[in-house]
Scaffold this active site. Structure first.
Site, PDB file in Angstrom:
ATOM      1  N   LYS A   1       1.123  -1.227   0.155  1.00  7.81           N
ATOM      2  CA  LYS A   1       0.257   0.592  -0.123  1.00  7.81           C
ATOM      3  C   LYS A   1       0.547   1.125   0.337  1.00  7.81           C
ATOM      4  O   LYS A   1       0.666   2.113  -0.482  1.00  7.81           O
ATOM      5  CB  LYS A   1      -1.074   0.328   1.563  1.00  7.81           C
ATOM      6  CG  LYS A   1      -1.915  -1.354   1.809  1.00  7.81           C
ATOM      7  CD  LYS A   1      -2.843  -0.661   2.932  1.00  7.81           C
ATOM      8  CE  LYS A   1      -2.086  -1.248   3.395  1.00  7.81           C
ATOM      9  NZ  LYS A   1      -1.452  -2.153   4.451  1.00  7.81           N
TER      10      LYS A   1
ATOM     11  N   ARG B   1      -9.788   1.296   8.700  1.00 10.43           N
ATOM     12  CA  ARG B   1      -8.775   0.117   9.871  1.00 10.43           C
ATOM     13  C   ARG B   1     -10.359  -0.333  10.122  1.00 10.43           C
ATOM     14  O   ARG B   1     -10.284  -1.588  10.272  1.00 10.43           O
ATOM     15  CB  ARG B   1      -8.053   0.111   9.882  1.00 10.43           C
ATOM     16  CG  ARG B   1      -6.568   0.166   9.842  1.00 10.43           C
ATOM     17  CD  ARG B   1      -5.214  -0.058  10.309  1.00 10.43           C
ATOM     18  NE  ARG B   1      -4.674  -0.609  10.414  1.00 10.43           N
ATOM     19  CZ  ARG B   1      -3.309  -0.290  10.071  1.00 10.43           C
ATOM     20  NH1 ARG B   1      -3.317   1.199   9.546  1.00 10.43           N
ATOM     21  NH2 ARG B   1      -2.268  -0.643   9.741  1.00 10.43           N
TER      22      ARG B   1
ATOM     23  N   ARG C   1      11.665  -6.787   5.954  1.00 13.54           N
ATOM     24  CA  ARG C   1      11.622  -5.197   5.847  1.00 13.54           C
ATOM     25  C   ARG C   1      12.450  -4.350   7.016  1.00 13.54           C
ATOM     26  O   ARG C   1      12.169  -4.156   7.739  1.00 13.54           O
ATOM     27  CB  ARG C   1      10.163  -4.803   5.643  1.00 13.54           C
ATOM     28  CG  ARG C   1       9.687  -3.384   4.869  1.00 13.54           C
ATOM     29  CD  ARG C   1       8.269  -3.313   4.839  1.00 13.54           C
ATOM     30  NE  ARG C   1       7.425  -3.731   6.083  1.00 13.54           N
ATOM     31  CZ  ARG C   1       5.715  -3.096   5.622  1.00 13.54           C
ATOM     32  NH1 ARG C   1       5.341  -2.803   4.560  1.00 13.54           N
ATOM     33  NH2 ARG C   1       5.277  -1.955   6.266  1.00 13.54           N
TER      34      ARG C   1
ATOM     35  N   ARG D   1      11.133  -1.272  11.970  1.00 12.63           N
ATOM     36  CA  ARG D   1      10.319  -1.619  13.530  1.00 12.63           C
ATOM     37  C   ARG D   1       9.696  -2.037  14.092  1.00 12.63           C
ATOM     38  O   ARG D   1      10.629  -2.953  14.050  1.00 12.63           O
ATOM     39  CB  ARG D   1       9.015  -1.240  12.001  1.00 12.63           C
ATOM     40  CG  ARG D   1       8.713   0.885  11.268  1.00 12.63           C
ATOM     41  CD  ARG D   1       7.048   0.704  10.206  1.00 12.63           C
ATOM     42  NE  ARG D   1       6.019   0.023  10.929  1.00 12.63           N
ATOM     43  CZ  ARG D   1       5.252   0.356  10.183  1.00 12.63           C
ATOM     44  NH1 ARG D   1       5.109   0.614   8.790  1.00 12.63           N
ATOM     45  NH2 ARG D   1       4.405  -0.872  10.401  1.00 12.63           N
TER      46      ARG D   1
ATOM     47  N   ARG E   1      -0.752  -8.593  14.091  1.00 14.80           N
ATOM     48  CA  ARG E   1      -1.401  -7.692  12.650  1.00 14.80           C
ATOM     49  C   ARG E   1      -2.643  -8.500  11.933  1.00 14.80           C
ATOM     50  O   ARG E   1      -3.548  -7.899  11.036  1.00 14.80           O
ATOM     51  CB  ARG E   1      -0.284  -7.257  12.325  1.00 14.80           C
ATOM     52  CG  ARG E   1      -0.010  -6.164  13.036  1.00 14.80           C
ATOM     53  CD  ARG E   1       1.346  -5.565  13.053  1.00 14.80           C
ATOM     54  NE  ARG E   1       1.149  -4.724  11.651  1.00 14.80           N
ATOM     55  CZ  ARG E   1       2.300  -3.837  10.735  1.00 14.80           C
ATOM     56  NH1 ARG E   1       4.117  -4.536  11.314  1.00 14.80           N
ATOM     57  NH2 ARG E   1       2.381  -3.696  10.194  1.00 14.80           N
TER      58      ARG E   1
HETATM   59  P1  AMP Z   1       1.076   0.770   9.396  1.00 23.39           P
HETATM   60  O1  AMP Z   1       2.025   1.791   9.351  1.00 23.39           O
HETATM   61  O2  AMP Z   1       0.058   1.344   8.333  1.00 23.39           O
HETATM   62  O3  AMP Z   1       1.246  -0.393   9.049  1.00 23.39           O
HETATM   63  O4  AMP Z   1       0.516   1.508  11.324  1.00 23.39           O
HETATM   64  C1  AMP Z   1       0.670   0.752  11.907  1.00 23.39           C
HETATM   65  C2  AMP Z   1       0.709   1.180  12.835  1.00 23.39           C
HETATM   66  O5  AMP Z   1      -0.298   1.900  13.211  1.00 23.39           O
HETATM   67  C3  AMP Z   1      -0.690  -0.508  13.380  1.00 23.39           C
HETATM   68  O6  AMP Z   1      -0.521  -1.506  13.469  1.00 23.39           O
HETATM   69  C4  AMP Z   1      -1.414   0.763  14.048  1.00 23.39           C
HETATM   70  O7  AMP Z   1      -1.055   0.312  15.617  1.00 23.39           O
HETATM   71  C5  AMP Z   1      -1.625   1.604  14.295  1.00 23.39           C
HETATM   72  N1  AMP Z   1      -2.289   2.553  13.279  1.00 23.39           N
HETATM   73  C6  AMP Z   1      -2.527   2.746  11.733  1.00 23.39           C
HETATM   74  N2  AMP Z   1      -2.998   3.278  11.225  1.00 23.39           N
HETATM   75  C7  AMP Z   1      -4.086   2.722  11.965  1.00 23.39           C
HETATM   76  C8  AMP Z   1      -5.907   2.944  12.096  1.00 23.39           C
HETATM   77  N3  AMP Z   1      -6.755   3.603  11.030  1.00 23.39           N
HETATM   78  N4  AMP Z   1      -6.459   2.823  12.955  1.00 23.39           N
HETATM   79  C9  AMP Z   1      -5.782   2.573  14.912  1.00 23.39           C
HETATM   80  N5  AMP Z   1      -4.416   2.626  14.471  1.00 23.39           N
HETATM   81  C10 AMP Z   1      -3.664   2.486  13.128  1.00 23.39           C
END
Ligand code: AMP
Length: 216
Positions: free
Chosen positions: A13, A88, A127, A160, A171
């Site tokens: 994404k 989400r 990654r 990360r 996740r």
């Molecule tokens: P990502 O970088 O998109 O994988 O997001 C990393 C982490 O940020 C996720 O595992 C959640 O803990 C938090 N996060 C990101 N976007 C959201 C969202 N829309 N709703 C809730 N938590 C989020």
């Protein structure tokens, strides 16, 4: 042009959103990136969010929704945007719908990038991310040209804190439970476009552009 990108962690994404954002000159809005900036800066929001993020759980809806509403109000978002990692949950999608109705700017399309759980785990565990430009690399498939440095800006790459195997599996489970229902939500509104993302980055870009067709 207003897009939402859906897909498991590791589906591509962020990478595809960056490519489309440069092509269309509209901002990529990644809630994960915004939250990580808060964590790094040690803001009150960051301190709260970190406890959820480190466990691979979702940050509460009201916190994320407020953050996105503010971001959508910034001038660069008036010409369009790509939401990467938001919504989400169905509650987040409903809040977004209300916000966009108020602005009179409905979504153009929702792209779902599909990969298997096995691919997601393999991609995420290998990654590395550039903390400055957010580009991602993979130790096997897309290593940086210079050992552990970003090809674009030379910054040391980072791993990360939510990318170990156990957290990734959590996740994926949370995605199935809380995010997958959004596919139906958007399919019912005629917005969903499916992209098979089990391929090289360039192929996935071609498939994304084909799936978006007239929308871009
Ligand atoms: P990502 O970088 O998109 O994988 O997001 C990393 C982490 O940020 C996720 O595992 C959640 O803990 C938090 N996060 C990101 N976007 C959201 C969202 N829309 N709703 C809730 N938590 C989020």
């Amino acid at each position: 042009m207003r897009f939402v990108f859906l897909g498991l962690p590791g589906a591509g994404k962020g990478t595809q959103a960056r490519i489309l954002s440069e092509r269309l000159d509209i901002p990529q809005i990644s809630t994960g990136d915004i939250l990580r900036e808060h964590v790094q800066e040690g803001t009150r929001l960051g301190i709260e969010a970190r406890t959820y993020m480190d466990r691979g759980e979702y940050v509460p809806d009201d916190v994320v929704v407020r953050m996105v509403e503010e971001r959508l109000g910034e001038p660069d978002a008036s010409k369009g945007f790509i939401l990467d990692g938001f919504p989400r949950t169905v509650r987040q999608a409903q809040a977004l719908e209300v916000a966009l109705v108020e602005l009179g700017t409905p979504l153009t399309a929702v792209v779902k990038f599909t990969i298997s759980d096995t691919t997601a785990i393999r991609r995420i565990i290998g990654r590395y991310t550039c903390p400055v430009c957010k580009r991602t690399y993979h130790q096997e498939w897309r290593p940086p040209a210079n050992d552990q440095l970003c090809d674009v800006d030379g910054t040391p790459l980072e791993k990360r804190s939510d990318e170990d195997e156990l957290t990734v599996k959590r996740r994926l489970a949370i995605y199935r439970e809380q995010t997958e229902p959004l596919e139906r939500y958007y399919a019912e509104r005629g917005l969903l476009r499916d992209v098979d993302a089990e391929a090289r980055m360039d192929t996935v870009t071609e498939r994304m552009l084909a799936a978006l067709g007239d929308a871009v």
